[in-house]
Write a protein that holds these residues in place. Structure first.
Motif, PDB file in Angstrom:
ATOM      1  N   ALA A  56     -58.018 -20.306 -50.499  1.00 47.85           N
ATOM      2  CA  ALA A  56     -58.276 -19.831 -49.149  1.00 47.85           C
ATOM      3  C   ALA A  56     -57.024 -18.960 -48.601  1.00 47.85           C
ATOM      4  CB  ALA A  56     -58.407 -21.083 -48.225  1.00 47.85           C
ATOM      5  N   THR A  57     -56.061 -19.635 -48.807  1.00 45.15           N
ATOM      6  CA  THR A  57     -54.497 -18.811 -48.634  1.00 45.15           C
ATOM      7  C   THR A  57     -54.537 -17.524 -49.221  1.00 45.15           C
ATOM      8  OG1 THR A  57     -53.569 -21.001 -48.172  1.00 45.15           O
ATOM      9  CG2 THR A  57     -52.049 -19.105 -48.367  1.00 45.15           C
ATOM     10  N   GLU A  60     -56.911 -15.411 -47.196  1.00 45.32           N
ATOM     11  CA  GLU A  60     -56.595 -14.737 -46.081  1.00 45.32           C
ATOM     12  C   GLU A  60     -55.551 -13.829 -46.156  1.00 45.32           C
ATOM     13  OE1 GLU A  60     -53.508 -16.797 -43.099  1.00 45.32           O
ATOM     14  OE2 GLU A  60     -55.432 -17.988 -43.396  1.00 45.32           O
ATOM     15  N   ARG A  61     -54.633 -13.747 -47.248  1.00 43.24           N
ATOM     16  CA  ARG A  61     -53.545 -12.920 -47.428  1.00 43.24           C
ATOM     17  C   ARG A  61     -53.958 -11.672 -47.821  1.00 43.24           C
ATOM     18  NH1 ARG A  61     -48.546 -16.670 -49.934  1.00 43.24           N
ATOM     19  NH2 ARG A  61     -48.567 -17.975 -48.277  1.00 43.24           N
ATOM     20  N   ALA A  63     -56.936 -10.614 -47.272  1.00 44.07           N
ATOM     21  CA  ALA A  63     -57.935 -10.033 -46.207  1.00 44.07           C
ATOM     22  C   ALA A  63     -57.094  -9.128 -45.141  1.00 44.07           C
ATOM     23  CB  ALA A  63     -58.548 -11.242 -45.262  1.00 44.07           C
ATOM     24  N   ARG A  64     -55.710  -9.632 -45.313  1.00 46.25           N
ATOM     25  CA  ARG A  64     -54.873  -8.816 -44.349  1.00 46.25           C
ATOM     26  C   ARG A  64     -54.487  -7.564 -44.806  1.00 46.25           C
ATOM     27  NH1 ARG A  64     -50.538 -13.184 -44.121  1.00 46.25           N
ATOM     28  NH2 ARG A  64     -51.618 -14.730 -43.227  1.00 46.25           N
TER      29      ARG A  64
END
Length: 111
Positions: A56-57, A60-61, A63-64
């Motif tokens: 998940a982390t 998220e990274r 996705a940035r």
């Protein structure tokens, strides 16, 4: 949580393992908790949770980068992953070993 003195745990390993099926077992040495024995099932559940949190982390990274419309290089993936804790080898019910380093290689190869 059941408690076993280190000497007793050494002498009665089978009893420690049986107790671990019902929950964590603390091993006490010199009046302090020296370790905890857990069942293989609980270990696999905890390892799966850790891996899910790491994924998940990472998602998220990444996705940035996507939001910034940036191309992600292998070096950037390594930078994103460098502060994630390593995941120990885990043999989940599916049988395949999972390792964060393997995902790093797969992401780098996708470039």
């Amino acid at each position: 949580m059941r408690l076993f003195a280190a000497r007793e745990a050494k002498q009665r390993l089978g009893a420690v393992l049986d107790a671990a099926r019902d929950g964590p077992v603390a091993i006490i040495r010199s009046g302090r908790r020296a370790g905890v024995v857990i069942s293989a099932r609980l270990y696999e559940e905890l390892a799966a949770l850790k891996l899910a949190r790491q994924k998940a982390t990472l998602a998220e990274r990444l996705a940035r980068f996507a939001e910034a419309d940036a191309r992600v290089t292998a070096a950037e993936v390594d930078r994103l992953l460098e502060d994630l804790p390593e995941c120990e080898d885990v043999a989940p019910e599916g049988g395949a070993n999972l390792r964060l380093a393997g995902e790093r290689a797969a992401l780098g190869a996708a470039e």
